[in-house]
Design a protein around this motif. Structure first.
Motif, mmCIF file in Angstrom:
data_model
loop_
_atom_site.group_PDB
_atom_site.id
_atom_site.type_symbol
_atom_site.label_atom_id
_atom_site.label_comp_id
_atom_site.label_asym_id
_atom_site.label_seq_id
_atom_site.Cartn_x
_atom_site.Cartn_y
_atom_site.Cartn_z
ATOM 1 N N GLY A 79 45.094 38.758 37.358
ATOM 2 C CA GLY A 79 44.385 39.840 36.684
ATOM 3 C C GLY A 79 44.700 41.206 37.271
ATOM 4 N N GLY A 80 45.965 41.430 37.596
ATOM 5 C CA GLY A 80 46.345 42.718 38.183
ATOM 6 C C GLY A 80 46.124 42.764 39.677
ATOM 7 N N ASN A 81 46.384 41.623 40.356
ATOM 8 C CA ASN A 81 46.224 41.506 41.818
ATOM 9 C C ASN A 81 44.780 41.725 42.263
ATOM 10 O OD1 ASN A 81 49.066 41.097 42.211
ATOM 11 N ND2 ASN A 81 49.375 43.311 42.034
ATOM 12 N N LYS A 82 43.838 41.307 41.424
ATOM 13 C CA LYS A 82 42.418 41.500 41.736
ATOM 14 C C LYS A 82 41.699 40.201 42.127
ATOM 15 C CE LYS A 82 41.477 45.700 39.060
ATOM 16 N NZ LYS A 82 42.783 46.242 39.333
ATOM 17 N N CYS A 118 48.337 27.154 39.261
ATOM 18 C CA CYS A 118 47.637 27.955 40.261
ATOM 19 C C CYS A 118 46.125 27.781 40.134
ATOM 20 C CB CYS A 118 47.978 29.433 40.103
ATOM 21 S SG CYS A 118 49.678 29.845 40.552
ATOM 22 N N LYS A 119 45.477 27.834 41.269
ATOM 23 C CA LYS A 119 44.014 27.831 41.306
ATOM 24 C C LYS A 119 43.570 29.258 41.569
ATOM 25 C CE LYS A 119 40.052 25.678 43.663
ATOM 26 N NZ LYS A 119 39.645 24.734 44.734
ATOM 27 N N VAL A 120 42.869 29.848 40.605
ATOM 28 C CA VAL A 120 42.469 31.245 40.681
ATOM 29 C C VAL A 120 40.967 31.338 40.948
ATOM 30 C CG1 VAL A 120 42.486 33.480 39.513
ATOM 31 C CG2 VAL A 120 44.261 31.786 38.991
ATOM 32 N N GLU A 121 40.604 32.101 41.983
ATOM 33 C CA GLU A 121 39.191 32.325 42.291
ATOM 34 C C GLU A 121 38.716 33.546 41.498
ATOM 35 O OE1 GLU A 121 37.686 30.168 44.070
ATOM 36 O OE2 GLU A 121 39.440 29.124 44.891
ATOM 37 N N LYS A 245 40.051 43.238 28.368
ATOM 38 C CA LYS A 245 40.884 44.427 28.144
ATOM 39 C C LYS A 245 41.143 45.162 29.456
ATOM 40 C CE LYS A 245 40.996 48.835 25.642
ATOM 41 N NZ LYS A 245 40.288 49.710 24.681
ATOM 42 N N LYS A 246 40.104 45.311 30.268
ATOM 43 C CA LYS A 246 40.239 46.034 31.538
ATOM 44 C C LYS A 246 41.248 45.354 32.445
ATOM 45 C CE LYS A 246 37.472 47.735 35.433
ATOM 46 N NZ LYS A 246 36.100 47.810 36.021
ATOM 47 N N GLN A 247 41.143 44.032 32.574
ATOM 48 C CA GLN A 247 42.044 43.310 33.463
ATOM 49 C C GLN A 247 43.462 43.258 32.897
ATOM 50 O OE1 GLN A 247 40.862 39.674 35.231
ATOM 51 N NE2 GLN A 247 38.799 40.348 35.710
ATOM 52 N N THR A 248 43.571 43.094 31.577
ATOM 53 C CA THR A 248 44.888 43.053 30.954
ATOM 54 C C THR A 248 45.615 44.380 31.128
ATOM 55 O OG1 THR A 248 44.155 41.427 29.306
ATOM 56 C CG2 THR A 248 46.129 42.699 28.790
#
Length: 269
Positions: A79-82, A118-121, A245-248
């Motif tokens: 999500g944009g390195n977040k 991948c496992k994403v937190e 939208k924000k994360q994209t």
């Protein structure tokens, strides 16, 4: 009753706060029997977003070279390195589930030797008396496409894990509410990242996401919501869409700036 009402509202908030570019729970297993439920909440959200233009027209092999760099894949999946994430072992069970999701969603068949999971937190969501942590397992595939076509990444949601902690009674009430929908929710998610040529003849990165969520609840749960079902679905979908939208846009902005600056490491072979 006040606690129950607050936690139910919190369940809706979770759908907003846990969004990643590739998030959401799994589809039912193929061949499973549909579950009869008294009522349900449905959230639909499709989105297409583009980056600022790159001041040149890129060729497909240039985009492929860029996408092969692990930093670009990692940016998209987080999500944009977040969000924190890590690559996980592809077990037989995970690969079977991934293959099933791809067939159901029309995604490309995964390759166990080349593709990764991948496992994403997605972080913690705070509810009344509860902190809920969620992890999602995402299948990631880079597709080369036909001659002359831009390549694209596909991100397919496989399944998820949730861990609730906090005030004992609140945790038990929350788990009881969610238990009714466990493995019965129909929730699909597929995202694609690619490049296209805009009307001005410049290349832009484009992110397409499509998901649909159906969450079954007992009728009594929906009756005590503070607003009607249609409003919950509409506002819930809008809130999810805004977060998505924000994360994209964060992903697209990072990719565009990275390419323009030329700060690109050696691609994956």
């Amino acid at each position: 009753m006040c606690m129950l009402r607050a936690i139910i509202i919190g369940v809706i908030i979770i759908l907003r706060d846990q969004v990643t570019v590739t998030s959401f729970q799994q589809l039912p297993r193929r061949g499973s029997q549909p579950t009869k439920v008294a009522a349900s909440l449905t959230f639909n959200c499709d989105s297409i977003h583009e980056s600022d233009p790159i001041p040149s027209l890129l060729k497909p092999d240039q985009v492929m070279s860029f996408f092969k760099q692990p930093e670009q894949r990692n940016c998209a999946i987080s999500g944009g390195n977040k969000n924190n994430f890590r690559e996980v072992e592809i077990t037989d069970k995970l690969f079977e589930e991934w293959s099933d999701r791809c067939k159901e969603l029309g995604a490309s068949e995964p390759d166990r030797e080349k593709d990764i999971i991948c496992k994403v937190e997605t972080g913690e969501t705070k509810l009344p008396g509860i902190k809920l942590a969620t992890s999602v397992f995402v299948g990631t595939k880079l597709v080369e496409g036909n001659v002359g076509e831009y390549p694209w990444y596909e991100f397919t949601l496989i399944n998820n894990e949730q861990r609730a902690r906090g005030f004992g009674p609140a945790v038990r009430v929350f788990e009881k509410i969610m238990a009714g929908s466990k493995n019965k929710s129909c929730i699909s998610s597929l995202s694609r990242l690619t490049a296209v040529t805009n009307a001005d003849g410049h290349t832009v990165f484009k992110f397409w996401s499509d998901f649909r969520i159906i969450i079954p609840f007992p009728s009594i749960v929906l009756k005590i919501l503070p607003v009607n079902k249609e409003r919950v679905e509409k506002e819930g979908a809008e809130a999810i869409g805004k977060t998505l939208k924000k994360q994209t846009q964060s992903v697209l902005q990072t990719l565009q700036q990275t390419y323009v600056k030329g700060d690109t490491p050696t691609p994956i072979p």
